[in-house]
Design an enzyme around this catalytic site. Structure first.
Site, PDB file in Angstrom:
ATOM      1  N   THR A 102     -43.923 -32.527  28.814  1.00 56.53           N
ATOM      2  CA  THR A 102     -43.988 -33.749  29.031  1.00 56.53           C
ATOM      3  C   THR A 102     -45.308 -34.365  29.519  1.00 56.53           C
ATOM      4  O   THR A 102     -45.829 -35.229  28.558  1.00 56.53           O
ATOM      5  CB  THR A 102     -42.869 -34.241  29.655  1.00 56.53           C
ATOM      6  OG1 THR A 102     -41.578 -33.863  29.124  1.00 56.53           O
ATOM      7  CG2 THR A 102     -42.762 -35.836  29.636  1.00 56.53           C
ATOM      8  N   SER A 151     -38.983 -30.743  24.674  1.00 52.73           N
ATOM      9  CA  SER A 151     -39.604 -31.532  25.180  1.00 52.73           C
ATOM     10  C   SER A 151     -41.059 -32.128  24.678  1.00 52.73           C
ATOM     11  O   SER A 151     -41.489 -33.119  24.964  1.00 52.73           O
ATOM     12  CB  SER A 151     -39.659 -31.443  26.651  1.00 52.73           C
ATOM     13  OG  SER A 151     -38.372 -31.391  27.173  1.00 52.73           O
TER      14      SER A 151
END
Length: 448
Positions: free
Chosen positions: A142, A89
């Protein structure tokens, strides 16, 4: 026989030229699309087409994500010397935030560990309000890539400081433990109380849904859990806001800025449930993410200046509808599940009560001899593998529902891209994840 003389032809051409000038004065020239005032990027972490399909079936109706006119796909591979095709991510988020490929675990730094400017930082430089909303820790990979720079995604104490220093207008999610000291139940060893510091910077700090709903403006920091926010299947709706509610609050606050805003919204726990092969929990979080998409899309449809993009950073688990050689799927098996396996059910299992727990939380009263042996073996393996019991229960449920999985990690398959608003047609093709950043920059009218 000559029909027209050279003189008459010349007069005719001259007349046509004059007429074209006259007509053109009444027809406006084609204009380039006006820059978007607002951009809302929604990221379903780990959400591939399998997760979307599962959510749609479990919802018993179409998703809001199904309604987008402009749809494309994106590749997600990182710039990593070892993990060349499968991203984490951090690297995928960095590509979306900066337009630069980097190594797995990097938080908006390039392969030389040099910071790369993010679209959120460009938005701030252009006077726009900014916000980050997530169901993970706000310091998780993220959300972190949009408002921090670090060589290691696991340095969440450092990331928390960096994010606060970025002065993002709205920060909503989990992760309180990285904002307070160990004496306060947190993870910080430097003695800093970042919540107190945030208040001194002008932030309103909230920890509950009701307190969040009371805030009408200004800077907002909401940390609703010590670690990640609850899976939607477990969430106490009276205390913890849904992703859709957090998204609406962020839009309500940010849209007051006269220069517009940039907002990133992450459905982060789709990924976690997919890692654990917990299909029922995946479906609930996909639907919760889709509810947030509806909030963003409804806002955009009420005006003409807002670009909404929906995508994923990568797919997780290699989820398929149908598996184990059977041409079937049994959603009713998953619909009976009451809580997430990882966060709730697994901790309740013992070697003595596991049959009762299956009956209570999964509605299963007919465990086969094979399933019983698998569970008993998992209790023995639990001594060295803390996930053994949870994984075995999830495997039983997946096989009964006929949900297939190819991996316990991420996969390198392409992910969906959807768009609505100014320049949305640019997204209707196959692209790389770095192109999503480039197209957002274009929509805003920003140059590097």
């Amino acid at each position: 026989m000559r029909l027209f003389s050279k003189k008459s032809i010349g007069l005719l051409l001259a007349a046509v030229m004059v007429l074209s000038v006259v007509v053109s004065s009444y027809i406006p020239a084609a204009e380039a699309a006006a820059p978007a005032r607002n951009v809302i990027l929604l990221i379903g972490d780990g959400m591939g087409y399998g997760q979307m399909t599962l959510g749609r079936i479990m919802k018993d109706s179409a998703l809001t994500m199904d309604s987008f006119t402009f749809n494309g796909t994106a590749s997600t591979y990182p710039n990593d010397p070892v993990e060349k095709w499968v991203t984490d991510s951090a690297a995928a988020g960095t590509a979306l935030a900066t337009g630069v490929k980097t190594y797995n675990a990097a938080i908006s730094v390039d392969v030389n560990k040099k910071p790369v400017k993010t679209i959120l930082e460009y938005a701030q430089e252009n006077g726009k309000a900014t916000g980050l909303v997530t169901t993970t820790r706000i310091t998780h990979a993220t959300p972190a890539v949009f408002a921090s720079h670090n060589a290691d995604r696991d340095a969440e104490n450092e990331i928390a400081v960096d994010m606060l220093n970025h002065k993002v207008d709205v920060l909503l999610g989990g992760g309180k433990r990285y904002f307070v000291t160990k004496d306060q139940g947190g993870k910080r060893e430097d003695g800093r109380d970042l919540i107190a510091e945030a208040k001194n910077m002008g932030y309103t700090f909230v920890e509950t849904r009701d307190d969040m709903n009371k805030v009408t403006g200004g800077k907002l920091l909401g940390l609703f859990k010590s670690s990640h926010a609850s899976y939607d299947i477990d969430r106490d709706a009276a205390k913890e806001p849904s992703l859709a509610e957090m998204t609406k609050k962020a839009i309500d606050i940010l849209s007051k800025d006269k220069e517009g805003f940039f907002l990133m919204v992450e459905g982060g726990r789709i990924d976690h449930a997919s890692h654990g092969h917990d299909a029922a929990t995946v479906a609930k979080d996909v639907i919760a993410f889709d509810d947030a998409v509806k909030v963003a899309l409804d806002f955009a449809k009420s005006r003409k200046d807002t670009l909404v993009i929906v995508t994923a950073d990568h797919e997780t688990g290699g989820l398929s509808i149908g598996g184990y050689g059977q041409y079937n799927f049994k959603p009713e098996v998953l619909k009976a599940q009451k809580n997430s396996i990882e966060d709730v059910i697994a901790s309740k299992f013992t070697a003595d009560n596991y049959k009762d727990i299956f009956a209570q939380y999964f509605g299963i009263t007919d465990l086969t001899p094979y399933e019983q042996v698998a569970m008993l073996d998992a209790f023995k393996a639990q001594k060295t593998d803390s996930y053994a019991v949870a994984n075995t229960a999830a495997d039983i449920m997946s096989k009964r529902a006929l949900v297939g999985w190819t991996s316990g990690g991420h996969t390198g398959t392409d992910v969906p891209v959807m768009a609505y608003g100014p320049n949305a047609s640019d997204f209707a093709r196959h692209m790389d994840n770095t192109d999503i950043n480039r197209l957002m920059m274009k929509a805003f009218g920003f140059s590097r």
